[in-house]
Design an enzyme around this catalytic site. Structure first.
Site, PDB file in Angstrom:
ATOM      1  N   HIS A 167       2.162   2.149  -3.430  1.00 59.59           N
ATOM      2  CA  HIS A 167       1.219   2.895  -4.278  1.00 59.59           C
ATOM      3  C   HIS A 167       1.419   4.399  -4.093  1.00 59.59           C
ATOM      4  CE1 HIS A 167      -1.292  -0.061  -6.228  1.00 59.59           C
ATOM      5  NE2 HIS A 167      -1.616  -0.665  -5.092  1.00 59.59           N
TER       6      HIS A 167
ATOM      7  N   GLU B 264       0.827  -1.206   0.000  1.00 56.23           N
ATOM      8  CA  GLU B 264       0.000   0.000   0.000  1.00 56.23           C
ATOM      9  C   GLU B 264       0.865   1.262   0.000  1.00 56.23           C
ATOM     10  OE1 GLU B 264      -3.053  -0.173  -0.641  1.00 56.23           O
ATOM     11  OE2 GLU B 264      -3.243  -2.332  -0.375  1.00 56.23           O
TER      12      GLU B 264
END
Length: 241
Positions: free
Chosen positions: A108, A105
């Protein structure tokens, strides 16, 4: 192509983060909170000390929250705002498994995928509107009648032909960067294989679209790519207790 500035991206991320915290209950599980904070801080330290030619040090004001929701989900918004849902615990199982998810995550955000997607959508929306207007002008009443259908068709075509493949590319890039990130934080990248195998097992029985219509690579594609990238990531791994 970036049509969204870093400042604008972080502002949007902060706004979305506030909305999530206002609408989702925070977990009061002390052990879960401590684990997410521990893993998150290690990943954040690694993110701020990138290897050459991998990503730019983000200089984020990092925050880590836990959400009490039985959904296997997590996110890192621009600006380093990270949340992990309690529904992930049965799948992550271990500290390294959780590190795999948080690293993915965070990757990203480091790759500015939110800004890329916003930019892509702006381009596609603008091109679709221009084409529809052109049809209406060139075709008179007939063109005006068919313009909305043409715009809808172009939107669908752009989504399948451009936005979805770009989204799959971003997911793969986050897997790749995430492996390096967790290695720098002292977590063995091999642990990512077990995590994504458990993710695959947890999603068995769910109806899935073919890869060309999906925003994510198939489980088999993802695992094959991760196995390919693990040796590279191991070059950055130094065990930490």
């Amino acid at each position: 192509m970036m049509l969204v500035s870093e400042g604008e991206e972080r502002q949007l991320g902060a706004q979305a983060y506030r909305q999530v915290l206002a609408s989702e209950p925070q977990s009061h599980d002390a052990a879960f909170n401590a684990l997410v904070d521990k893993v998150g801080r290690r990943i954040a330290q690694a993110a701020e000390r990138p290897p050459a030619n991998m990503w730019k040090a983000p200089h984020y004001s990092w925050e880590f929250r836990t959400i009490e929701n039985n959904v296997p989900n997590a996110f890192c918004l621009p600006g380093g705002k990270v949340a992990v849902y309690s529904g992930l615990l049965p799948i992550t199982r271990t500290e390294a498994g959780l590190a795999t998810v948080i690293s993915h995550e965070v990757a990203h955000a480091l790759a500015r995928h939110s800004a890329e997607r916003l930019s892509d959508q702006k381009v596609v929306s603008g091109a679709t509107l221009l084409a529809g207007a052109g049809l209406a002008v060139a075709g008179g009443r007939t063109g005006a009648t068919y313009a909305p259908m043409a715009m809808a068709a172009m939107g669908a075509g752009a989504s399948v032909g451009i936005l979805l493949p770009m989204s799959r590319t971003q997911e793969s890039e986050a897997d790749h960067i995430g492996l390096v990130l967790m290695a720098l934080a002292g977590y063995d990248p091999h642990e990512a294989i077990g995590l994504w195998e458990r993710m695959r097992a947890a999603s068995r029985g769910q109806k899935k679209q073919p890869e060309w219509l999906s925003t994510h690579p198939t489980d088999d594609t993802r695992l094959a790519d991760i196995r390919h990238w693990v040796p590279e990531a191991m070059k950055y791994y130094r065990r930490r207790d």
